[in-house]
Design an enzyme around this catalytic site. Structure first.
Site, mmCIF file in Angstrom:
data_model
loop_
_atom_site.group_PDB
_atom_site.id
_atom_site.type_symbol
_atom_site.label_atom_id
_atom_site.label_comp_id
_atom_site.label_asym_id
_atom_site.label_seq_id
_atom_site.Cartn_x
_atom_site.Cartn_y
_atom_site.Cartn_z
ATOM 1 N N GLY A 253 4.978 3.031 1.319
ATOM 2 C CA GLY A 253 6.007 3.283 0.292
ATOM 3 C C GLY A 253 5.358 3.567 -1.052
ATOM 4 O O GLY A 253 4.143 3.654 -1.150
ATOM 5 N N SER B 274 0.824 -1.207 0.000
ATOM 6 C CA SER B 274 0.000 0.000 0.000
ATOM 7 C C SER B 274 0.852 1.248 0.000
ATOM 8 O O SER B 274 2.015 1.238 0.420
ATOM 9 C CB SER B 274 -0.905 0.014 1.226
ATOM 10 O OG SER B 274 -0.101 0.227 2.365
ATOM 11 N N LYS B 275 0.225 2.308 -0.466
ATOM 12 C CA LYS B 275 0.859 3.609 -0.551
ATOM 13 C C LYS B 275 1.398 4.073 0.800
ATOM 14 O O LYS B 275 2.408 4.749 0.863
ATOM 15 C CB LYS B 275 -0.228 4.608 -0.976
ATOM 16 C CG LYS B 275 0.059 5.313 -2.267
ATOM 17 C CD LYS B 275 -0.954 6.407 -2.427
ATOM 18 C CE LYS B 275 -1.057 6.818 -3.872
ATOM 19 N NZ LYS B 275 -2.292 7.435 -4.209
ATOM 20 N N ARG B 276 0.674 3.705 1.854
ATOM 21 C CA ARG B 276 1.060 4.189 3.174
ATOM 22 C C ARG B 276 2.471 3.728 3.559
ATOM 23 O O ARG B 276 3.148 4.386 4.319
ATOM 24 C CB ARG B 276 0.050 3.732 4.235
ATOM 25 C CG ARG B 276 -0.867 4.863 4.672
ATOM 26 C CD ARG B 276 -1.968 4.378 5.565
ATOM 27 N NE ARG B 276 -2.869 3.499 4.863
ATOM 28 C CZ ARG B 276 -3.191 2.272 5.240
ATOM 29 N NH1 ARG B 276 -2.665 1.771 6.343
ATOM 30 N NH2 ARG B 276 -4.026 1.547 4.544
#
Ligand code: GLU
Length: 483
Positions: free
Chosen positions: A255, A251-253
């Site tokens: 990386g 997930s974006k959170r």
């Protein structure tokens, strides 16, 4: 003929997981002398993002995962954008209705919402209650004539098991009662993903559907649709998810997840492809570095694992460093454009020497401003804790005074003569080893790490070095007088 496809929805950037799916489709097709097709699945108009298709195509080209057919690439079985195939879907929906495998549904969103709420309250799995399955022909005709909003749903069996044969997962059974009467055509006249996907995979003669495992639960519905149409279904292979190091879904959170992000940071396509190829596929040997040709030669679905693969950015950086080290000076220079800081006063060939000096330790091009600072910067900053610590030691003044006077007499300035000057400083001051070399490095570069001193002084001019050493000496004197 093996024909695979990558079928993204143009809802934004290309996810690294998407690129891996595209890559596996590409490798599988190429390893069988087949064709790799790009199809844009844009039937959900509300999620469409302007520019996403162009961006996707551009990213695939950058990664060298180039389709043989698709929008922009041509091919005989297009159009390859679903929103340009609406008439095809309409005809196919009609044939399913005629064969009794699909039916009109006039239920309002209000009714469906209420139904869902009630089912949840009763701890039942929310699903359509098949109410419109039993509408009479005359009722249907009347409602259609009145232009009543409607969708078309597929009739799923109420009992039995639908078994999927997956090339990675083996046989996966799905109890029929878990399947909803899936909407195939929405009230706006657009098909849903399920219908369009099956119709297109058939008409585009796709032999193997290789996609993310999030689509596995949809596959029994697809299998039924193939049966209802009277078509052979393609073979399926569902790839496991990419995971964060803590094993949660990538997930974006935690990386970057967009291919674009990696590209912007100066990762090379060869490195990203090599890295993604190994996320799920096991070559069966210790080999870690693979060119695209080698991947095509070695890849097989039998060696693709079932468990999630961890996206380890350090490994990617290591691989990128490997590919950067193989670049010729000219290529290195060419690829660094856009990443280099202001280098006024530096010619291209001088810049190439700087780049080759730092090439060894470079893991991505976005490090260039940092790693080239010691060359390109006009004025070094010594007020950084590590540097200040070296220059504040009383011996720094002794070392730098001696070296500054050596600089005045050094002949034919270059890396070798500079190192010879340091050796003389060592002899005259009696200071050697780390205290000597680190003080000089700090004075000359304002940094504690970097290329070897003789490499740096082969590039910097005598004037620059003399000037920096004098400034460092002044700084060191100020520090010691303060103590
Ligand atoms: N359009 C789907 C997606 O966005 C394609 C899934 C499939 O490959 O069937 O991933």
């Amino acid at each position: 003929m093996i024909r695979t496809r990558f079928a993204p929805s143009p809802t934004g950037f290309l996810h690294v997981g998407g690129l891996r799916t595209a890559l596996y489709n590409y490798l599988f097709a190429k390893s069988h002398n087949g064709r790799f097709i790009l199809r844009i699945e844009d039937t959900d108009q509300s999620r469409k993002v302007p520019g996403a298709v162009e961006n996707l195509i551009e990213t695939l080209k950058w990664a060298n995962v180039t389709p043989d057919e698709g929008p922009e690439f041509g091919g005989d079985l297009g159009p390859y954008i679903q929103s340009q195939r609406l008439e095809i879907y309409r005809q196919h929906i009609q044939s399913l209705i005629e064969k009794g495998h699909a039916y009109y549904c006039f239920c309002s969103t209000d009714r469906l919402d209420a139904l869902r709420k009630q089912q949840i309250a009763e701890h039942r799995q929310p699903r359509y209650d098949n109410r419109c399955r039993t509408l009479s022909d005359s009722d249907i005709r009347k409602r259609l004539a009145n232009n009543e909003p409607h969708v078309v749903r597929m009739k799923t069996p109420e009992t039995g098991t639908i078994e999927i044969h997956d090339l990675i997962r083996g046989n996966v059974p799905f109890p029929a009662e878990q399947l909803d009467d899936q909407v195939l055509m929405k009230s706006d006249g657009y098909p849903t993903y399920h219908l369009a996907n099956v119709v297109d995979d058939h008409l585009m003669q796709i032999s193997h559907v290789i996609r993310g495992e999030e689509w596995l639960p949809s596959t029994p519905k697809h299998q039924l649709l193939y049966k209802y149409f009277g078509w052979d279904s393609p073979q399926f292979a569902h790839l496991s998810l990419l995971l964060n190091p803590d094993k949660s879904k990538l997930s974006k959170r935690q990386g970057d997840v967009a291919v674009e992000d990696y590209r912007k940071k100066g990762y090379l396509p060869e490195a990203l492809i090599n890295f993604l190829a190994l996320l799920g596929w096991n070559p069966g040997t210790d080999q870690e570095i693979f060119s695209m040709e080698e991947l095509i030669h070695e890849f097989s679905l039998e060696r693709v694992g079932r468990s999630g693969a961890i996206f380890n950015v350090e490994k990617l950086a290591w691989m990128n460093g490997h590919y950067i080290r193989t670049l010729s000076p000219e290529k290195l220079f060419q690829l660094s454009s856009g990443f280099l800081p202001d280098r006024s006063g530096w010619s291209d060939s001088q810049t190439i020497s700087v780049l080759t000096a730092i090439q060894e330790g470079l893991t991505k091009f976005s490090e260039l401003p940092d790693k080239t600072r010691l060359f390109f910067t006009e004025k070094l900053n010594y007020d950084i804790p590590d540097i200040q610590e070296y220059l504040a030691k009383p011996e720094a003044v002794t070392i730098l005074e001696s070296l500054v006077s050596q600089m005045e007499i050094v002949q034919d300035f270059n890396g070798d003569s500079f190192v010879a000057a340091i050796k003389t400083v060592q002899k005259t001051t009696g200071i050697k080893g780390k205290p000597l070399w680190m003080t000089i490095r700090a004075a000359l570069t304002g940094e504690t790490h970097g290329p070897e001193i003789h490499v740096i002084t082969n590039i910097l001019s005598q004037e620059t070095c003399a000037c920096r050493l004098q400034l460092a000496l002044d700084y060191a004197r100020r520090q010691t007088s303060r103590n």
